[in-house]
Design a protein around this motif. Structure first.
Motif, short mmCIF file in Angstrom:
data_model
loop_
_atom_site.label_atom_id
_atom_site.label_comp_id
_atom_site.label_asym_id
_atom_site.label_seq_id
_atom_site.Cartn_x
_atom_site.Cartn_y
_atom_site.Cartn_z
N UNK A 159 0.82 -1.22 0.00
CA UNK A 159 0.00 0.00 0.00
C UNK A 159 0.85 1.27 0.00
N UNK A 160 1.97 1.20 -0.71
CA UNK A 160 2.88 2.35 -0.74
C UNK A 160 2.19 3.59 -1.32
N UNK A 161 1.33 3.40 -2.32
CA UNK A 161 0.62 4.55 -2.92
C UNK A 161 -0.23 5.29 -1.89
N UNK A 162 -0.88 4.52 -1.02
CA UNK A 162 -1.70 5.14 0.03
C UNK A 162 -0.81 5.91 1.01
N UNK A 163 0.28 5.29 1.42
CA UNK A 163 1.19 5.92 2.38
C UNK A 163 1.82 7.18 1.81
N UNK A 164 2.07 7.16 0.50
CA UNK A 164 2.71 8.31 -0.14
C UNK A 164 1.82 9.55 -0.14
N UNK A 165 0.51 9.38 0.10
CA UNK A 165 -0.38 10.54 0.21
C UNK A 165 0.00 11.43 1.39
N UNK A 166 0.75 10.86 2.35
CA UNK A 166 1.22 11.63 3.50
C UNK A 166 2.67 12.09 3.34
N UNK A 167 3.26 11.84 2.18
CA UNK A 167 4.64 12.31 1.94
C UNK A 167 4.63 13.83 1.80
N UNK A 168 5.75 14.43 2.10
CA UNK A 168 5.82 15.89 2.01
C UNK A 168 5.50 16.37 0.60
N UNK A 169 6.03 15.68 -0.39
CA UNK A 169 5.83 16.09 -1.78
C UNK A 169 4.35 16.06 -2.16
N UNK A 170 3.64 14.99 -1.76
CA UNK A 170 2.22 14.88 -2.11
C UNK A 170 1.35 15.84 -1.29
N UNK A 171 1.71 16.06 -0.04
CA UNK A 171 0.95 17.00 0.79
C UNK A 171 1.05 18.41 0.22
N UNK A 172 2.25 18.75 -0.27
CA UNK A 172 2.43 20.07 -0.91
C UNK A 172 1.52 20.21 -2.13
N UNK A 173 1.23 19.11 -2.79
CA UNK A 173 0.37 19.14 -3.99
C UNK A 173 -1.12 19.11 -3.64
N UNK A 174 -1.45 18.96 -2.32
CA UNK A 174 -2.86 18.95 -1.92
C UNK A 174 -3.47 17.59 -1.75
N UNK A 175 -2.65 16.57 -1.49
CA UNK A 175 -3.16 15.20 -1.39
C UNK A 175 -4.15 15.02 -0.24
N UNK A 176 -4.02 15.82 0.82
CA UNK A 176 -4.88 15.63 1.98
C UNK A 176 -6.34 15.94 1.67
N UNK A 177 -6.57 16.85 0.74
CA UNK A 177 -7.96 17.18 0.35
C UNK A 177 -8.66 15.96 -0.24
N UNK A 178 -7.89 15.11 -0.91
CA UNK A 178 -8.47 13.90 -1.52
C UNK A 178 -8.87 12.87 -0.47
N UNK A 179 -8.25 12.97 0.73
CA UNK A 179 -8.52 11.99 1.78
C UNK A 179 -9.80 12.27 2.56
#
Length: 518
Positions: free
Chosen positions: A157-177
């Protein structure tokens, strides 16, 4: 970091845990060890500078890590450009993460901030991610669960975990969660709306009980006069009781007085077989606290001689403490509390020949609801009035300036004006340390153990007494404005001396009346 590299590094952590799993799951293995061995490296793999290797200032660092096993605050605060994006609550691996208190602790802090929407509860062995916009509920603690994993599922489930990576959070990944299903949307109750609902329920229950137990002696008066007196007594008594309870709870959570001070009184009542008079006990406690604080909130009043059901008071107090209570009063700001009270004041207690009820004030109903000024507008107005008039002036000259809100309501403009004066004085003394009284018995600036500087309680009280004035036609609004200003005065204070009457009387500063014609 590329996905393959993240996968490889996570694999090393997973294998390390698996190799000595029985040790890591034993009670001898502590939370702090789990942070160092697994949780810190886990987030470093996801690109976060957990140890602050860049040497950024406390205000700019990417991850704020609380020291030791914290109570009340999350263990990790993950930020982008100084703005918090999500919290992490850590536990030792032997702790079951489905435990209700652990879940509520993780969710409650974020929910109370009104600005952080994602929170993670983890001990590395498990990973439980929550949507923190959903009100914490003791009966359904897992509401808002986005997904959960165990350590042996991480690599799939690396893709799921990567939603909390700094790079993805900067892109707005948390809104998708954030959960978007109809049920979650229905449960998405913000802290101010939830607290307003609880306040309103307590007001109604207290009003009905006080009416039932105390108002019968007024029955022989004429209808109009009787109802007028009944409504006045009920509104004043109920408001005073609720204000006192909330004021004390806030001072407890902010470590100004001993924790569970109110809850201890409930335990005393229960220990007596629930036959003791809890209201009398609380009244004596309020008199004691009044010697410490003074001010208007805790001073003796007509409500002290009323008879009130101990069972009801115990229920309200229980509802102000964890785990029944989802509110963290050291997190809810005084300004947010003011906006809650603005809406609360839109309704009032009404007595009819058959019952007591809470309803919208006639003027509110006619206007189509309660309207309150957004904080950013309050900030703008105060900055361009108070900010300009005090600019360049010394504290001695500022003493003579009087700031008046002629329709102050619950005090939103006065609170912001008071904060502006506090910030200005602190900045002035920073530039003119020789005027701050350093080295004297009662300096105007206090330096805390962590180097943080703040105005002394005596100086804040002096500013409040000299500079802040308000008028409102609603006596309940006047009392709430006073309480809010007192709480602002107490912000940042800890371990205050006893029986020093630290708060100034505001009876002549915040007045009840009609500014236009009185």
């Amino acid at each position: 970091m590329p996905k393959e590299q993240i996968h490889s590094k996570l694999k090393s952590l997973v294998q390390k845990f698996e190799a000595n799993k029985y040790h890591y799951l034993s009670r001898k293995y502590l939370e702090e060890e789990a942070k160092i061995d697994f949780i810190n490296p886990f987030f470093e793999v996801l690109g976060w500078d957990v140890r602050n290797t860049k040497g950024l200032s406390p205000y700019d660092r990417e991850v704020v890590v609380e020291k030791g096993e914290t109570i009340g605050r999350p263990d990790y605060n993950f930020r982008i450009d100084g703005q918090t994006k999500f919290f992490v609550e850590a536990k030792a691996p032997h702790e079951p993460l489905h435990k209700i208190n652990h879940v509520l602790q993780a969710k409650s802090y974020a929910w109370n901030t009104k600005s952080v929407f994602i929170v993670l509860l983890t001990d590395f062995e498990e990973f439980r991610l929550f949507d923190a916009t959903i009100k914490p509920d003791t009966k359904n603690p897992d509401q808002g669960l986005i997904f959960e994993l165990t350590y042996d599922q991480y690599l799939d489930n690396v893709d799921k975990l990567m939603l909390l990576s700094k790079e993805e959070v900067e892109k707005g990944s948390l809104d998708k969660l954030i959960l978007k299903d109809p049920k979650s949307k229905k449960l998405r109750i913000p802290v101010d709306k939830a607290f307003l609902a609880d306040l309103s329920q307590w007001r109604e229950e207290l009003a009905k009980d006080i009416y039932k137990r105390n108002i019968k002696e007024l029955e022989d008066r004429s209808d109009e006069k009787r109802v007028k007196i009944q409504v006045k007594i009920l509104n004043e008594a109920v408001q005073k009781i609720l204000n006192r309870l909330i004021f004390i709870r806030i001072t407890e959570d902010r470590k100004i007085i001993e924790p569970k001070s109110l809850l201890d009184q409930v335990e005393w009542w229960k220990a007596g077989g629930k036959r003791r008079d809890l209201h009398r006990r609380l009244t004596n406690c309020f008199m004691g606290w009044n010697q410490d604080f003074d001010g208007e909130i805790l001073k003796p009043g007509p409500c002290d001689i009323l008879e009130i059901d101990s069972q009801l008071l115990a229920k309200i107090i229980d509802g102000l403490y964890f785990p029944k209570c989802p509110y963290l009063f050291d997190v809810i700001g005084v300004e947010l509390l003011g906006s809650i009270y603005e809406r609360y004041l839109g309704k009032t207690i009404r007595v009819t020949p058959k019952r007591v009820k809470i309803e919208e004030r006639p003027e509110v109903r006619k206007a189509g609801g309660v309207y309150y000024t957004p904080q950013y507008i309050v900030d703008y107005i105060v900055k361009n009035t108070v900010g300009k008039i005090i600019k360049g002036k010394t504290p001695k000259r500022i003493k003579k300036i009087k700031i008046l809100d002629p329709a102050c309501g619950s005090g939103s403009f006065l609170l912001t004006a008071f904060q502006t004066l506090i910030d200005y004085h602190l900045d002035y003394y920073e530039k003119h340390p020789e005027e701050s009284g350093q080295g004297t018995l009662f300096p105007d600036v206090i330096v805390d153990y962590d180097g943080t500087k703040r105005l002394s309680i005596e100086k804040k009280a002096q500013i409040l007494r000299n500079n802040i004035y308000g008028v409102d036609i609603d006596p309940q609004a006047v009392e709430i404005a006073m309480m809010s200003l007192y709480l602002k005065c107490l912000e940042g204070e800890k371990d205050l001396p006893r029986k020093k009457e630290l708060l100034p009387s505001l009876a002549k500063n915040i007045r009840c009346g009609n500014s236009l014609i009185s």
